[in-house]
Design a protein around this motif. Structure first.
Motif, mmCIF file in Angstrom:
data_model
loop_
_atom_site.group_PDB
_atom_site.id
_atom_site.type_symbol
_atom_site.label_atom_id
_atom_site.label_comp_id
_atom_site.label_asym_id
_atom_site.label_seq_id
_atom_site.Cartn_x
_atom_site.Cartn_y
_atom_site.Cartn_z
ATOM 1 N N GLN A 182 0.804 -1.220 0.000
ATOM 2 C CA GLN A 182 0.000 0.000 0.000
ATOM 3 C C GLN A 182 0.840 1.273 0.000
ATOM 4 O OE1 GLN A 182 -3.334 -0.536 -0.407
ATOM 5 N NE2 GLN A 182 -2.711 -2.676 -0.416
ATOM 6 N N GLN A 183 2.053 1.179 -0.521
ATOM 7 C CA GLN A 183 2.909 2.343 -0.664
ATOM 8 C C GLN A 183 2.658 2.988 -2.026
ATOM 9 O OE1 GLN A 183 5.021 3.473 1.841
ATOM 10 N NE2 GLN A 183 4.055 1.857 3.063
ATOM 11 N N VAL A 184 2.559 4.324 -2.032
ATOM 12 C CA VAL A 184 2.282 5.039 -3.277
ATOM 13 C C VAL A 184 3.577 5.304 -4.034
ATOM 14 C CG1 VAL A 184 1.336 7.160 -4.283
ATOM 15 C CG2 VAL A 184 0.231 6.115 -2.289
ATOM 16 N N LYS A 185 3.556 5.010 -5.345
ATOM 17 C CA LYS A 185 4.705 5.246 -6.210
ATOM 18 C C LYS A 185 4.245 6.009 -7.445
ATOM 19 C CE LYS A 185 7.144 0.999 -4.877
ATOM 20 N NZ LYS A 185 7.789 -0.244 -5.366
ATOM 21 N N GLU A 186 5.208 6.614 -8.141
ATOM 22 C CA GLU A 186 4.913 7.305 -9.387
ATOM 23 C C GLU A 186 5.579 6.579 -10.544
ATOM 24 O OE1 GLU A 186 5.948 11.404 -9.158
ATOM 25 O OE2 GLU A 186 4.467 11.856 -7.591
ATOM 26 N N LEU A 187 4.848 6.446 -11.663
ATOM 27 C CA LEU A 187 5.359 5.756 -12.833
ATOM 28 C C LEU A 187 5.780 6.741 -13.914
ATOM 29 C CD1 LEU A 187 2.832 2.787 -13.282
ATOM 30 C CD2 LEU A 187 5.035 2.787 -12.116
ATOM 31 N N ASP A 188 6.477 6.198 -14.925
ATOM 32 C CA ASP A 188 6.888 6.995 -16.081
ATOM 33 C C ASP A 188 5.818 7.001 -17.164
ATOM 34 O OD1 ASP A 188 9.279 7.687 -14.932
ATOM 35 O OD2 ASP A 188 10.376 6.012 -15.826
ATOM 36 N N LEU A 189 4.621 6.569 -16.820
ATOM 37 C CA LEU A 189 3.511 6.628 -17.767
ATOM 38 C C LEU A 189 2.245 7.011 -17.013
ATOM 39 C CD1 LEU A 189 1.606 3.850 -17.333
ATOM 40 C CD2 LEU A 189 3.534 2.809 -18.493
ATOM 41 N N ALA A 190 1.282 7.559 -17.744
ATOM 42 C CA ALA A 190 0.014 7.975 -17.162
ATOM 43 C C ALA A 190 -1.125 7.333 -17.952
ATOM 44 C CB ALA A 190 -0.120 9.494 -17.174
ATOM 45 N N ILE A 191 -2.202 7.025 -17.249
ATOM 46 C CA ILE A 191 -3.382 6.426 -17.882
ATOM 47 C C ILE A 191 -4.568 7.344 -17.658
ATOM 48 C CG2 ILE A 191 -4.963 4.470 -17.864
ATOM 49 C CD1 ILE A 191 -2.660 2.706 -16.965
ATOM 50 N N GLU A 192 -5.247 7.648 -18.744
ATOM 51 C CA GLU A 192 -6.466 8.470 -18.675
ATOM 52 C C GLU A 192 -7.656 7.611 -19.106
ATOM 53 O OE1 GLU A 192 -8.549 12.485 -20.586
ATOM 54 O OE2 GLU A 192 -6.537 11.865 -21.204
ATOM 55 N N LEU A 193 -8.572 7.379 -18.185
ATOM 56 C CA LEU A 193 -9.770 6.612 -18.492
ATOM 57 C C LEU A 193 -10.744 7.490 -19.270
ATOM 58 C CD1 LEU A 193 -11.560 4.066 -18.118
ATOM 59 C CD2 LEU A 193 -12.370 5.106 -15.967
ATOM 60 N N GLN A 194 -11.130 7.036 -20.445
ATOM 61 C CA GLN A 194 -12.089 7.781 -21.249
ATOM 62 C C GLN A 194 -13.509 7.268 -21.082
ATOM 63 O OE1 GLN A 194 -10.357 7.593 -25.252
ATOM 64 N NE2 GLN A 194 -9.557 9.665 -24.934
ATOM 65 N N GLN A 195 -13.644 5.956 -20.970
ATOM 66 C CA GLN A 195 -14.979 5.387 -20.822
ATOM 67 C C GLN A 195 -14.891 3.991 -20.232
ATOM 68 O OE1 GLN A 195 -17.076 4.846 -24.510
ATOM 69 N NE2 GLN A 195 -19.001 4.269 -23.533
ATOM 70 N N PHE A 196 -15.785 3.721 -19.268
ATOM 71 C CA PHE A 196 -15.918 2.360 -18.754
ATOM 72 C C PHE A 196 -17.043 1.671 -19.509
ATOM 73 C CE2 PHE A 196 -17.930 -0.698 -15.825
ATOM 74 C CZ PHE A 196 -16.859 -1.557 -15.645
ATOM 75 N N ILE A 197 -16.785 0.435 -19.959
ATOM 76 C CA ILE A 197 -17.746 -0.311 -20.769
ATOM 77 C C ILE A 197 -18.175 -1.554 -19.997
ATOM 78 C CG2 ILE A 197 -18.110 -1.507 -22.968
ATOM 79 C CD1 ILE A 197 -15.671 0.160 -24.011
ATOM 80 N N MET A 198 -19.503 -1.766 -19.934
ATOM 81 C CA MET A 198 -20.005 -2.952 -19.242
ATOM 82 C C MET A 198 -21.193 -3.524 -19.989
ATOM 83 S SD MET A 198 -21.054 -3.381 -15.239
ATOM 84 C CE MET A 198 -21.271 -4.999 -14.516
ATOM 85 N N GLU A 199 -21.116 -4.823 -20.266
ATOM 86 C CA GLU A 199 -22.232 -5.553 -20.865
ATOM 87 C C GLU A 199 -22.760 -6.530 -19.832
ATOM 88 O OE1 GLU A 199 -20.808 -7.416 -24.382
ATOM 89 O OE2 GLU A 199 -20.138 -5.534 -25.327
#
Length: 315
Positions: A182-199
């Protein structure tokens, strides 16, 4: 007991001794701390391990125990112990910092037995190389080299494997992750969620859930993709899995949870598996050639000269 030549009894005793030694280490110093073996320490350990096996091979005529380790009497009990411990691991839930049987990868007896198996395989390979014949020995060497590579790299690579969680919200780039502690770290990449899809099925239970997102890296890449459950995306050494979502909101979830896994030693493990597959294929091809009928319709076997059955008597 312990009268040369050693047999399966001595092999079983050596394996049992390693189990006891592992239990004593577990009780005295605790489980194996794999973080202490992260790169470059694991690389140094691998080189030292290879040198140790080479020295044991060179001294096999002076030290009987080293010679014994390349025999079936040593290999069979070692494999039996490894199979038993692996079955225990497969039948119990494995968790980080769990009890002995619930964290087998850090359990000293498990680690020592697998190191012992790797030593036996390494010595067997060097012994076979000493009198190599390609038709007879190629499948053996491919199988054993592949197994040795897979075992050692999977074990030492465990120290460098990272398994992280990232919680993302729609429209908000996220680069922070949490590790298993549960330690917070920072990555060299970022993810932006545009849409959650559920069927959903007719009864409302989830049929499929996925995330449409952008992945941005410091190298300037901007990747638009969709991640489904069990269909990860690989970006710059990271495998990104769809892990979860806001179950209370269901199809209207504005949150996706991803698991990011990185294992830099995994390609070497795959090479080891490839060598084992090549060995199996080679064994199949050679066995087919040996059983191929000759011009007289008979299976090929060792050719016997007409006079070979006659005893030659010299006056």
């Amino acid at each position: 007991m312990w009268i040369k030549p050693w047999t399966l009894k001595e092999g079983c005793l050596i394996g049992a001794g390693l189990i006891i030694a592992g239990l004593m280490l577990e009780l005295s110093v605790g489980p194996v701390v794999w973080d202490a073996f992260s790169w470059p320490v694991n690389g140094i350990v691998l080189v030292g391990f290879l040198v140790m096996i080479a020295i044991m091979h060179l001294l096999r005529r002076q030290v009987y125990a080293f010679s014994f380790l390349s025999t079936y009497a040593a290999a069979i009990p070692a494999i039996a112990f490894a199979v038993i411990l692996t079955l225990v691991m497969g039948l119990t839930r494995q968790t980080v910092n769990g009890t002995w049987i619930n964290d087998m990868l850090s359990f000293w007896p498990f680690v020592l037995i697998y190191v012992y198996v790797a030593v036996i395989i390494g010595l067997a390979v060097l012994k076979r190389l000493g009198h190599f014949q390609w038709k007879r020995d190629t499948p053996f060497l491919l199988n054993h080299l592949g197994l040795f590579l897979a075992l050692t790299c999977a074990t030492l690579g465990n120290a460098d494997m990272q398994r992280l969680k990232m919680i993302t919200a729609v429209g908000e780039p996220e680069w922070r992750v949490m590790d298993e502690n549960q330690q917070v770290k920072e990555l060299d990449l970022a993810i932006e969620l545009q849409q959650f899809i559920m069927e959903q099925y007719d009864d409302g239970s989830p049929k499929r859930f996925a995330s449409e997102l952008n992945i941005m890296t410091k190298s300037g890449k901007n990747i638009h993709t969709t991640i489904d459950v069990n269909k990860p995306v690989e970006v710059e050494g990271w495998k990104i899995y769809q892990y979860g979502y806001d179950t209370a909101a269901g199809p209207q979830s504005q949150i996706s949870i991803f698991e990011l896994v990185r294992d830099p030693w995994l390609p070497l493990v795959y090479i080891g598996i490839g060598l084992m597959l090549a060995g199996a294929l080679c064994m199949f091809v050679l066995s087919q050639n040996q059983c191929k009928p000759n011009a007289d319709g008979q299976a090929r076997s060792a050719e016997v000269s007409p006079d070979s059955s006659k005893k030659r008597v010299t006056p």
